[in-house]
Design a protein around this motif. Structure first.
Motif, PDB file in Angstrom:
ATOM      1  N   ASN B  12       0.817  -1.201   0.000  1.00 47.85           N
ATOM      2  CA  ASN B  12       0.000   0.000   0.000  1.00 47.85           C
ATOM      3  C   ASN B  12       0.860   1.264   0.000  1.00 47.85           C
ATOM      4  O   ASN B  12       1.581   1.533   0.953  1.00 47.85           O
ATOM      5  CB  ASN B  12      -0.898  -0.012   1.252  1.00 47.85           C
ATOM      6  CG  ASN B  12      -2.122   0.863   1.050  1.00 47.85           C
ATOM      7  OD1 ASN B  12      -2.164   1.661   0.117  1.00 47.85           O
ATOM      8  ND2 ASN B  12      -3.103   0.699   1.914  1.00 47.85           N
ATOM      9  N   THR B  32       0.508   0.399  -5.134  1.00 54.00           N
ATOM     10  CA  THR B  32      -0.469  -0.318  -4.317  1.00 54.00           C
ATOM     11  C   THR B  32      -0.970  -1.528  -5.092  1.00 54.00           C
ATOM     12  O   THR B  32      -1.342  -1.397  -6.260  1.00 54.00           O
ATOM     13  CB  THR B  32      -1.666   0.605  -3.999  1.00 54.00           C
ATOM     14  OG1 THR B  32      -1.181   1.743  -3.289  1.00 54.00           O
ATOM     15  CG2 THR B  32      -2.698  -0.121  -3.141  1.00 54.00           C
ATOM     16  N   ASP B  73       3.004   0.595   3.197  1.00 53.14           N
ATOM     17  CA  ASP B  73       2.887  -0.608   4.019  1.00 53.14           C
ATOM     18  C   ASP B  73       3.112  -1.830   3.152  1.00 53.14           C
ATOM     19  O   ASP B  73       2.667  -1.885   2.013  1.00 53.14           O
ATOM     20  CB  ASP B  73       1.474  -0.715   4.613  1.00 53.14           C
ATOM     21  CG  ASP B  73       1.183   0.462   5.513  1.00 53.14           C
ATOM     22  OD1 ASP B  73       2.080   0.817   6.298  1.00 53.14           O
ATOM     23  OD2 ASP B  73       0.069   1.027   5.413  1.00 53.14           O
ATOM     24  N   VAL B  75       2.310  -5.715   3.801  1.00 48.27           N
ATOM     25  CA  VAL B  75       1.772  -6.693   4.746  1.00 48.27           C
ATOM     26  C   VAL B  75       1.765  -8.057   4.078  1.00 48.27           C
ATOM     27  O   VAL B  75       1.082  -8.267   3.075  1.00 48.27           O
ATOM     28  CB  VAL B  75       0.354  -6.305   5.207  1.00 48.27           C
ATOM     29  CG1 VAL B  75      -0.173  -7.356   6.178  1.00 48.27           C
ATOM     30  CG2 VAL B  75       0.371  -4.937   5.859  1.00 48.27           C
ATOM     31  N   ASP B  80       3.418  -7.135   9.252  1.00 45.99           N
ATOM     32  CA  ASP B  80       3.908  -5.868   8.720  1.00 45.99           C
ATOM     33  C   ASP B  80       5.407  -5.998   8.486  1.00 45.99           C
ATOM     34  O   ASP B  80       6.210  -5.917   9.414  1.00 45.99           O
ATOM     35  CB  ASP B  80       3.611  -4.756   9.732  1.00 45.99           C
ATOM     36  CG  ASP B  80       4.100  -3.401   9.236  1.00 45.99           C
ATOM     37  OD1 ASP B  80       4.640  -3.348   8.107  1.00 45.99           O
ATOM     38  OD2 ASP B  80       3.933  -2.417   9.968  1.00 45.99           O
ATOM     39  N   ARG B  82       7.609  -4.142   7.058  1.00 49.49           N
ATOM     40  CA  ARG B  82       8.492  -2.997   7.314  1.00 49.49           C
ATOM     41  C   ARG B  82       8.847  -2.857   8.785  1.00 49.49           C
ATOM     42  O   ARG B  82       9.867  -2.270   9.130  1.00 49.49           O
ATOM     43  CB  ARG B  82       7.836  -1.708   6.823  1.00 49.49           C
ATOM     44  CG  ARG B  82       8.022  -1.485   5.340  1.00 49.49           C
ATOM     45  CD  ARG B  82       7.653  -0.081   4.952  1.00 49.49           C
ATOM     46  NE  ARG B  82       8.601   0.900   5.454  1.00 49.49           N
ATOM     47  CZ  ARG B  82       8.347   2.201   5.524  1.00 49.49           C
ATOM     48  NH1 ARG B  82       7.172   2.660   5.162  1.00 49.49           N
ATOM     49  NH2 ARG B  82       9.256   3.038   5.976  1.00 49.49           N
TER      50      ARG B  82
END
Lengths: 294, 341
Positions: B12, B32, B73, B75, B80, B82
């Motif tokens: 995202n 995204t 982000d 995922v 997550d 990152r």
């Protein structure tokens, strides 16, 4: 390959010694012709040059370099074996020291590229390369022997070995560090290192298992001839620290026009260098499967 | 894992920038996308469009510095990525997300035996002993169709042909039965006949093992038969996003149309000169304020050159980054209808 090469080197050396003006018996005062005649006869110099060459070669092939002309009663082989261990000792110690420092510094510098350590070690390496050992040697003696009284300036003992070994190792360590850094930087950018990281391996494994082998190949090509050169003795360091090594004797023999000794040392060194180059070629095979013989 | 709703990977607003002497290169600039379990996603674009960087970002394999994931982000299966420490990322790499790279000639370590390279993955992630790892490596080589796998296992990469090396890469990538396989131009460096074999192999193994796949390529022909949906990237941005069928039938972006027109079609266009998009991809360090494709676009207006285009929603699964997305889409639909008549 080694033997014909060695014979060629000996032939050229013999020719050079002969072509050069002067001879071993010449003094400042001219010798009476009768005496000169006698000397020539004694050493076989009255024969035609091809005959002299043939006799010399025949002796060399049998490994007999005869006796020294200057140090009478001592064979060339004796002289070489008496002085070689001194050169070999500081040579091997300097080699190990140079490898330890050079490889470590090079690898760390490449890992922390553009860090303070990297700049520090590359500048130090640059310095090591640019300061000649006839400057570094006396400088170390000045600081560690005459100012600090830590180490003897010249003595054949463990403490006495420190300064000559460091002096000798400096330039090699610097060169190895630069080669290692460049080699590692190149390898760590390669695709297969990315693959290794993508497999989830930690940086230590990536570096040691996947990176190091490719990274040190340029170092290996350098270290073979370097070891030979170190073993052969270095005139400057042996002079500065009064070490009775081969380098010292070699220069003396040339100045004395001591033909058998010159030939003996040249033959010894050329075989030494060629053997180490051969060892390098063999070790490539261990490092890189692509150049292994099928 | 129930809250992931069958989504294996969702990215995202991902932005990955590189700091260069020439300025900041926005290699990936706000990407995204979402990938469902078992799906295959194609990412298409020219060299330098950011396809590889997107996926290296997912694996956190961007060399830092000069690169950095600056926003967005990632995922993966509810995690997550990152926020993970590098040690935790390493537990995912090679085990849950595996990667195949473009050039099998350089992606395998030339100094190590195939067996060593295969075994180290399972010993690391599955805790195999030496013998287990060796047996598993042999099984994997057989699975990817390497003849005489028993003897080949102890050979070095240079003893393999390009296609065989890529099979080894695939065997390595699938060793730990990953949930997601990222194939970065897996066939670009191979002969055409071998290309088909490798694609067939990936397709077959994906079906058998239920792996989700991201297939990165610059070859639309490759993605056509392989993927469920496609992202078209240009200058670090998503230009169009649609299901494979819809993207090929009714593209809504002039860039996609250009790419499709550049695919040779000997059946219908024999003798005609092959279309090519004029110009070169822009320098992503110095992008103009408007649409990055405007310079090369045949329908660009002053609006395109001055204003950054909107990401237009054609329908729930079809988006296009273009001021004229709806018009382009309408044209495509009209052309499509004409062809069907």
């Amino acid at each position: 390959m080694i033997i014909p090469m060695a014979l060629l080197v000996i032939t050229l050396t013999w020719a050079l010694v002969r072509i050069a003006p002067g001879n071993f018996y010449t003094q400042e005062k001219k010798l009476p012709p009768a005496v000169e005649e006698n000397i020539k006869k004694k050493y076989g110099l009255d024969k035609p040059w091809y005959q002299q060459y043939g006799i010399m070669m025949w002796n060399v092939v049998r490994g007999d370099f005869g006796s020294s002309l200057k140090y009478e009663g001592q064979t060339v082989n004796e002289i070489i074996w008496r002085h070689f261990p001194y050169s070999a000792t500081i040579g091997i110690l300097a080699y190990v020291l140079a490898l330890l420092i050079g490889l470590t510094a090079g690898v760390i510098a490449s890992l922390k590229q553009n860090s303070i350590f990297d700049y520090g070690s590359t500048s130090l390496a640059m310095l090591g390369l640019s300061v000649p050992n006839f400057v570094l040697g006396p400088l170390l003696v000045l600081v560690f022997s005459f100012w600090l009284y830590w180490l003897p300036p010249a003595r054949w003992s463990l403490a006495g070995l420190v300064l000559p070994v460091v002096t000798l190792a400096a330039i090699y360590a610097a060169y190895i560090a630069r080669l290692t850094r460049a080699g590692m930087l190149e390898v760590m950018r390669s695709d297969y290192i990315r693959t290794a990281r993508a497999k989830g391996l930690d940086e230590k494994t990536v570096l040691l298992r996947h990176g190091l082998r490719g990274g040190i190949i340029p170092v290996v090509s350098f270290t073979g001839p370097a070891l030979a050169a170190l073993l052969a003795g270095t005139v400057v360091v042996e002079k500065v620290f009064a070490i009775p090594g081969l380098g010292n004797i070699f220069i003396q023999s040339v100045l004395n026009r001591d033909e058998p000794l010159v030939l003996g040392i040249v033959a010894f060194l050329s075989i030494l260098i060629m053997v180490f180059n051969l060892l390098v070629d063999i070790s490539y095979g261990f490092l890189d499967p692509r150049i292994r013989y099928e | 894992m129930s809250e992931t709703n069958g989504t294996i990977l969702s990215v995202n607003g991902l932005k990955t920038y590189f700091q260069t002497e020439d300025g900041v290169v926005k290699a990936v600039d706000g990407i995204t996308f979402e990938l469902k379990k078992g799906e295959t996603l194609g990412i298409v674009g020219e060299s330098g469009s950011g396809k590889s960087v997107t996926n290296l970002s997912v694996m956190r394999l961007i060399p830092e510095p000069p690169g950095k994931i600056v926003a967005g982000d990632i995922v993966f299966s509810g995690i997550d990525v990152r926020a993970l420490s590098i040690d935790e990322v390493r537990k995912i790499r090679g085990k849950r997300i595996a990667m195949i790279f473009q050039d099998p000639m350089t992606s395998l370590n030339p100094f190590l035996k195939i067996s060593t390279q295969l075994m180290e993955v399972t010993r690391l992630h599955l805790g195999h002993t030496k013998d287990e790892a060796y047996a598993h490596a042999l099984k994997m080589l057989k699975l990817v169709g390497i003849p005489d796998a028993g003897t080949r296992l102890d050979e070095y990469p240079h003893q393999f042909s390009g296609g065989m090396r890529q099979r080894v890469m695939i065997a390595m990538a699938l060793s730990c039965d990953p949930e997601l396989l990222i194939a970065d131009e897996p066939t670009t460096a191979l002969d055409v006949t071998i290309q088909a074999q490798i694609l067939e192999l990936i397709k077959d193994l994906k079906a058998r093992m239920g792996t989700s796949v991201i297939l990165i390529t610059h070859d639309l022909g490759v993605v056509a038969g392989m993927t469920d949906k496609i992202i078209v990237m240009y200058a670090g941005k998503v230009f169009e996003q649609a299901s494979t069928k819809e993207l090929f039938a009714t593209p809504a972006n002039p860039y996609t149309k250009g790419l499709l027109k550049s695919v040779p079609d000997p059946a219908h266009e024999q003798g005609k000169e092959l279309y090519q998009i004029p110009g070169l991809p822009p320098d992503v360090a110095h992008l103009p304020p408007g649409c990055p494709f405007a310079e090369r676009c045949d329908r660009a207006t002053d609006l395109c050159r001055q204003q950054y285009p909107p990401f237009v929603e054609i329908n729930a699964d079809h988006h296009s980054l273009c001021h004229f997305a709806r018009e382009v889409y309408a044209e495509s639909v009209a052309e499509q209808n004409k062809q069907e008549l």
